[in-house]
Design an enzyme around this catalytic site. Structure first.
Site: not given
Ligand SMILES: NC(=O)c1ccc[n+]([C@@H]2O[C@H](COP(=O)([O-])OP(=O)(O)OC[C@H]3O[C@@H](n4cnc5c(N)ncnc54)[C@H](O)[C@@H]3O)[C@@H](O)[C@H]2O)c1
Length: 292
Positions: A154, A142, A192, A121
């Site tokens: 991702e 991800h 994120n 992450s």
């Protein structure tokens, strides 16, 4: 390389590992779930099995496909069982040294044709891949949590990722019915960068009494069309993981919107981490790490 009925190993049997193992098993790939901790392996396999059963009960998966997925699923605590793996998907603790060390160990175990995915992450794909003698084969993937329900992944190349490894990764993820977006090896990738500040602002709204857990979740689902409210999602992610990701991004980006609100610390201190501890913003009486 075509990606049908391949042999996949998922490293780490926590929230993401068991979710990703569900994805690969359901896609018909023979799936080996590895963790250092035998209890985690068992819990992870149980999670996969329970999710497949619920999918059958909900009419989303045929009993035959669920049986095939379960038949191809195994667990192990021995890394040497990975010798015949086509794709390794790493989802262990968010710790650079731990991830790098695992990639170094894999060098002497897996075959020359293995493709490596790392599910980080906040860490750099390039830095993780530096643990491997084959960084050209390491790709950042991800997954979104809960992995069996969220279609998006991702994909980010490390500095030495080969084009063919990138293309093969997109093909593999398509074989598992995932939608992919390509991004760069930067802190937080795309999602994120906005998800963490948004979740923090929802927690701040709760903490300042603007609404309740339920009303804020209802507002987000009703007004924005999200399938889950921020607090339902945070309970799946885990408050400890949210804090860790938020702090790591804050440290790298120096943007105060990433700094976790004080309520997160109080909840962690009380042991209310979300679904995995049976209580977070909501309380749970089942053992599911992710929803149906
Ligand atoms: N939780 C999320 O919402 C989320 C979303 C996307 C990505 N991620 C990333 O996925 C990774 C895993 O996160 P998680 O939430 O599943 O964590 P988790 O703590 O639930 O699970 C991690 C698992 O890794 C195992 N482990 C640790 N070191 C190991 C080693 N050397 N070998 C084998 N197993 C080892 C642990 O025993 C544990 O079962 C992290 O890098 C995290 O940043 C998490």
């Amino acid at each position: 390389m075509t990606f049908q009925h391949r042999t996949v190993a998922v490293l780490g049997a926590g929230t993401m590992g068991s979710g990703i193992a569900t994805v690969t098993a359901r896609a018909g790939h023979s799936t080996l779930l590895y963790d250092l901790d035998e209890g985690r392996v068992k819990q992870g396999l149980d999670q996969v099995g329970a999710f497949l059963d619920r999918s059958v009960n909900l009419g989303k998966l045929s009993a035959e496909d669920a049986a095939t997925a379960k038949a191809g699923l195994r667990g192990t605590t021995d890394l040497r069982d990975l010798t015949a793996t086509d794709v390794v998907i790493e989802a262990v603790f968010e710790d650079l040294a731990v991830k790098k060390d695992l990639f170094t160990q894999l060098d002497d175990i897996v075959s020359e044709h293995t493709l490596f995915h790392t599910n980080t992450s906040t860490l750099s794909v390039t830095a993780i891949a530096a643990g491997s003698r084959r960084p050209e084969r390491v790709v950042g993937t991800h997954y979104c949590n809960p992995a069996p329900l969220m279609k998006l992944v991702e994909v980010a190349n490390g500095r030495h990722t080969a084009d063919w490894a990138h293309d093969a990764s997109l093909e593999f993820l398509a074989s598992a019915s995932k939608t992919t977006i390509v991004t760069k090896d930067r802190p937080g990738f795309i999602l994120n960068r906005f998800l963490i500040p948004w979740e923090n602002s929802c927690i701040n709204a709760l903490e300042s009494g603007l609404g309740t857990v339920k009303s804020i979740d209802t507002a987000v689902k009703g007004a924005l069309g999200h399938p889950m409210g921020p607090f339902e999602l945070l309970d799946i992610v885990g408050l400890d993981i949210h804090r860790q990701v938020a702090m790591r991004l804050y440290e790298q980006l120096r943007d105060p919107r990433f700094f976790p609100p004080p309520m997160v610390d109080r909840m962690i201190a009380a042991g209310d981490l979300g679904r995995k501890t049976g209580a977070g913003f909501y309380t749970y009486d089942d053992n599911r790490l992710f929803g149906s």
